[in-house]
Write a protein that holds these residues in place. Structure first.
Motif, mmCIF file in Angstrom:
data_model
loop_
_atom_site.group_PDB
_atom_site.id
_atom_site.type_symbol
_atom_site.label_atom_id
_atom_site.label_comp_id
_atom_site.label_asym_id
_atom_site.label_seq_id
_atom_site.Cartn_x
_atom_site.Cartn_y
_atom_site.Cartn_z
ATOM 1 N N GLN A 238 18.083 8.959 28.899
ATOM 2 C CA GLN A 238 17.638 9.707 27.717
ATOM 3 C C GLN A 238 18.843 10.385 27.048
ATOM 4 O O GLN A 238 19.892 10.542 27.643
ATOM 5 C CB GLN A 238 16.560 10.718 28.091
ATOM 6 N N SER B 69 16.921 12.087 19.382
ATOM 7 C CA SER B 69 15.959 11.830 20.447
ATOM 8 C C SER B 69 15.768 13.083 21.307
ATOM 9 O O SER B 69 14.722 13.282 21.894
ATOM 10 C CB SER B 69 16.437 10.682 21.310
ATOM 11 N N ASN C 128 9.854 5.479 24.007
ATOM 12 C CA ASN C 128 9.475 6.877 23.800
ATOM 13 C C ASN C 128 9.652 7.285 22.338
ATOM 14 O O ASN C 128 8.846 8.029 21.780
ATOM 15 C CB ASN C 128 10.324 7.752 24.713
ATOM 16 N N TYR D 271 12.117 14.537 22.233
ATOM 17 C CA TYR D 271 11.634 14.540 23.608
ATOM 18 C C TYR D 271 11.197 15.942 24.024
ATOM 19 O O TYR D 271 10.259 16.126 24.786
ATOM 20 C CB TYR D 271 12.711 13.920 24.506
#
Lengths: 215, 208
Positions: free
Chosen positions: A199, A206, A9, A210
């Motif tokens: 996550q 991150s 991702n 996201y």
């Protein structure tokens, strides 16, 4: 080895769940096998939660309606899942009673609790113990279908024992509700995205990234 | 085999899978997910066990599954009959579910593997190879053949007190079928199969 880890991702990639090919994040369908791609999104648990609610509703008829009715020499007895287990225990077949108890009571309820806990953690807590969550998810996925044992047993008994007036076994409505329960919990486990557990794992950047993708 | 970058199915970590030796497996360093297992000549072994499983499954449909004696009455039952009896008493939904999870889905799964292996072994990829492989992966979680086997044992113990029950020939075949199916699943590896597919596709489209 773990010093420079990146998730797909973060590299603007999304892995196809079917053929494991890496696609760029703005693709809707996989370039190789045309399967639908799912980016990591916390909203994907809504599907899981909806299926879990369905399963909880089905749990009630599955446990309170009769699973099987036996007619032996004109005498009709109906038994629920729990009733059947108690009967087996009284007849001293402890092994079978334990197997059926685990398969049709402990596993479905445990699965529902485990998946609800996972959804709760994803939504509100962001996972303090990630490896525990991962282990729980894998266990749920693996063990789920074994709860079908009781429905199969009833089906086999119904088929075997058709001896006219002498003895007869018929399934109850609980068999239908229970198979529905197994299907919905299996679907709930399949729709849950395990990537949500991991996550915001190693860096806080991150998290912002996201958020950008989901809005 | 060429190195290919993949992301972990469970935790999305990107990594390269190193060259694997026979019986080695690649595990995600972060979450412990088994990414792939490598067996030498896996495609051939896969095809062999798939065909074996298909043969045993066909045989197990033919013969009586269980024999049942009570007060001088004897009844024997084939696999299909056991599911038919459910549908005859208005339990169509359960009957379809049982029939598909115990017989139809394993059967379709095995047939699609045969087709995919055949396609991989031929010179060019056969049409619909990719779709067949996708289909096999889609139905795999719904295979419940091994649960059916355990259920048979449990129901036997359940009615052993009431009547004499004996195993039919089909039961043996079904057990052998489950064994070959487990062997098939051991050699069925998502990553390895798609790698072969990609390799084949590249060869196919390479400029001559």
């Amino acid at each position: 080895m773990l010093t420079d880890i990146h998730t797909a991702n973060e590299e603007e990639l999304c892995q196809c769940p079917v053929c494991l090919d890496l696609n760029s994040l703005n693709e809707q369908f996989c370039q190789q096998c045309h399967a639908h791609l799912h980016t990591i999104s916390p909203y994907s648990i809504q599907q899981t939660v909806a299926l879990l609610f369905t399963a909880v509703i089905l749990l009630i008829p599955a446990n309170f309606l009769p699973m099987m009715s036996t007619t032996f020499l004109g005498e009709n007895t109906q038994s629920t899942i729990l009733g059947g287990i108690i009967l087996l225990w009284q007849h001293q077949s402890y092994l079978v009673a334990t197997v059926i108890f685990f398969a049709s009571i402990v596993i479905p309820i445990g699965k529902l609790l485990a998946l609800s806990w996972l959804c709760y953690e994803v939504r509100y807590k962001g996972f303090r113990s990630k490896s525990l969550g991962q282990k729980l998810y894998r266990l749920t996925e693996f063990i789920g279908k074994w709860s079908m044992i009781d429905v199969y047993v009833v089906a086999i008994l119904v088929a075997m024992v058709q001896m006219g007036m002498l003895m007869k076994v018929e399934p109850g409505m609980a068999a239908v509700a229970f198979s529905g329960l197994v299907i919905t919990t299996m679907l709930a486990a399949l729709t849950f995205d395990p990537r949500l557990i991991w996550q915001h794992c190693h860096n806080e950047n991150s998290h912002e990234k996201y958020n950008d993708h989901t809005r | 085999m060429k190195k290919r970058k993949i992301a972990c199915h469970d935790c999305d970590l990107l990594m390269l899978i190193p060259h694997l030796k026979h019986r080695q497996k690649a595990v995600c360093p972060r979450c412990g997910f088994i990414l792939t297992r490598f067996y030498q000549h896996a495609p051939v072994k896969l095809l062999a066990f798939t065909l074996t499983a298909l043969v045993f499954l066909t045989f197990s449909l033919k013969f009586p599954f269980l024999n049942f004696y009570l007060h001088g009455n004897e009844q024997s039952l084939t696999l299909i009959e056991s599911i038919q009896s459910f549908s005859s008493i208005n339990y169509i939904f359960v009957s379809i579910l049982l029939f598909s999870t115990a017989i139809v889905i394993p059967l379709l799964f095995l047939l699609s593997i045969v087709y995919v292996s055949w396609s991989f072994n031929s010179k060019h990829l056969l049409p619909l190879t990719m779709q067949t492989l996708k289909f096999a992966l889609l139905i795999l979680p719904w295979n419940m053949a091994e649960i059916f086997l355990v259920s048979i044992l449990i129901s036997l113990i359940k009615i052993m007190t009431l009547a004499n029950v004996g195993f039919g020939l089909s039961f043996l075949f079904y057990m052998l079928f489950i064994m070959s199916l487990s062997a098939t699943l051991m050699y069925f590896d998502r990553y390895q199969l798609w790698s072969i597919y990609q390799l084949k596709m590249k060869k196919h489209h390479a400029p001559v």
